[in-house]
Design a protein around this motif. Structure first.
Motif, mmCIF file in Angstrom:
data_model
loop_
_atom_site.group_PDB
_atom_site.id
_atom_site.type_symbol
_atom_site.label_atom_id
_atom_site.label_comp_id
_atom_site.label_asym_id
_atom_site.label_seq_id
_atom_site.Cartn_x
_atom_site.Cartn_y
_atom_site.Cartn_z
ATOM 1 N N TRP A 63 39.074 37.630 44.148
ATOM 2 C CA TRP A 63 39.153 38.248 42.829
ATOM 3 C C TRP A 63 39.448 39.742 42.870
ATOM 4 C CZ3 TRP A 63 34.641 36.001 44.816
ATOM 5 C CH2 TRP A 63 33.676 36.902 45.295
ATOM 6 N N GLU A 64 39.503 40.352 44.036
ATOM 7 C CA GLU A 64 39.554 41.815 44.121
ATOM 8 C C GLU A 64 40.849 42.422 43.584
ATOM 9 O OE1 GLU A 64 36.510 42.555 47.875
ATOM 10 O OE2 GLU A 64 38.675 42.469 48.234
ATOM 11 N N PHE A 66 36.133 43.522 33.781
ATOM 12 C CA PHE A 66 36.538 42.206 34.307
ATOM 13 C C PHE A 66 35.533 41.729 35.340
ATOM 14 C CE2 PHE A 66 38.466 39.499 37.455
ATOM 15 C CZ PHE A 66 39.221 38.614 36.713
ATOM 16 N N SER A 67 35.082 40.479 35.185
ATOM 17 C CA SER A 67 34.235 39.838 36.196
ATOM 18 C C SER A 67 34.531 38.351 36.197
ATOM 19 C CB SER A 67 32.746 40.059 35.895
ATOM 20 O OG SER A 67 32.389 41.400 36.073
ATOM 21 N N ASN A 111 45.862 37.302 36.840
ATOM 22 C CA ASN A 111 45.228 38.583 36.538
ATOM 23 C C ASN A 111 44.376 38.561 35.278
ATOM 24 O OD1 ASN A 111 46.308 39.797 38.822
ATOM 25 N ND2 ASN A 111 48.140 40.490 37.740
ATOM 26 N N LEU A 112 43.917 37.370 34.899
ATOM 27 C CA LEU A 112 43.033 37.217 33.751
ATOM 28 C C LEU A 112 41.854 36.348 34.143
ATOM 29 C CD1 LEU A 112 45.691 36.514 30.982
ATOM 30 C CD2 LEU A 112 44.465 38.655 31.361
ATOM 31 N N HIS A 113 40.829 36.327 33.271
ATOM 32 C CA HIS A 113 39.681 35.456 33.499
ATOM 33 C C HIS A 113 40.099 33.994 33.520
ATOM 34 C CE1 HIS A 113 37.072 38.865 31.934
ATOM 35 N NE2 HIS A 113 36.513 38.544 33.066
ATOM 36 N N CYS A 114 39.351 33.208 34.268
ATOM 37 C CA CYS A 114 39.649 31.775 34.341
ATOM 38 C C CYS A 114 39.228 31.047 33.076
ATOM 39 C CB CYS A 114 38.946 31.147 35.551
ATOM 40 S SG CYS A 114 37.136 31.142 35.433
ATOM 41 N N GLY A 115 38.317 31.647 32.276
ATOM 42 C CA GLY A 115 37.878 31.029 31.034
ATOM 43 C C GLY A 115 36.603 30.237 31.145
#
Length: 258
Positions: free
Chosen positions: A60-61, A200-201, A208-212
């Motif tokens: 995720w970095e 963002f976490s 480059n976005l949250h997985c949801g």
């Protein structure tokens, strides 16, 4: 970006070092809400704040750093130094760990143990302490929250690390954990005027976005767990218990698409 000053923030709860007002402080940052609020609040207390990111090869970095840099640019405090990114690869000690391979990433309903990264805070503090000593910074701050179940997140651990690292480096160190008695909701409330939509976490980002999805909250606290993500696709916003968090005028199209 000018934010209103809240005088109640001069004495942080959750640490016996609450009266400390350091001249300089190194803040261990990720892309998340906790360190995002912390670095702003520290910038109101200290003359100089050094955001410090340890890059270890986690999946995720890359995405986390994109959002972290955007967030720091947005708040634009003159007391916040440029972001320092330090490499500390863990492939040799975590050779088949999901955090490095991206395979078998814990699901949204995983137990706390599934998302534990062994020695995470020990590793972060070790590298941060050496950097702090070389640059004559005597205080390190982390955004650890109430209810964190992991053994390297206790006050005893942080005091012990500060003593050992200070002695080994011949450089007195203080480790602050000002949010140790606060919930995620309380930290978000403290930062409600900040651009938290740029934080963002997520342990499994997509494009480059949250997985949801979100992992389970630790210890039944009712807060997000270590991935703390919610759907972040059409708009760059944070969700908390089904509610939008942040000022309405900031809930706009994701800046990645601007």
């Amino acid at each position: 970006m000018k934010m209103p000053v809240d005088s109640t923030r001069n004495s942080e709860p959750g640490t016996r070092n609450s009266s400390v007002r350091p001249r300089e402080v190194l803040v261990l940052v990720s892309g998340g809400v906790d360190s995002g609020v912390l670095i702003w609040e520290m910038s109101e207390r200290a003359e100089r704040v050094h955001p410090f990111y340890v890059r270890s090869g986690f999946v995720w970095e890359k995405t986390e750093l994109i959002w972290l840099r955007r967030y720091l640019r947005k708040i634009g405090s003159p007391s916040i130094a440029p972001l320092k990114v330090i490499d500390l690869p863990l492939k040799d000690v975590y050779p088949r760990h999901w955090s490095l391979t991206g395979k078998g990433i814990p699901s949204h309903d995983s137990e706390d143990a599934a998302v534990y990264l062994p020695g995470r805070n020990l590793i972060l503090l070790s590298k941060a302490a050496v950097h702090a000593a070389l640059n004559k910074v005597g205080t390190i701050a982390l955004g650890v929250l109430k209810g964190n179940p992991f053994p390297d997140s206790t006050r005893r651990f942080f005091d012990g690390m500060a003593g050992a690292l200070g002695e080994g480096l011949n450089h007195p160190l203080t480790v602050l954990t000002p949010y140790a008695e606060l919930s995620k909701r309380e930290v978000m409330e403290r930062g409600k005027e900040l651009p938290l939509h740029l934080t963002f976490s997520c342990i499994s980002p997509k494009r480059n976005l949250h997985c949801g999805r979100a992992t389970s909250a630790p210890s039944g606290s009712g807060d997000f767990g270590p991935s703390e993500c919610r759907i972040r696709r059409a708009t760059a916003v944070h969700w908390y218990d089904g509610e939008l968090v942040g000022s309405p005028n900031r809930l706009t199209r994701s800046p990645l698409f601007e």
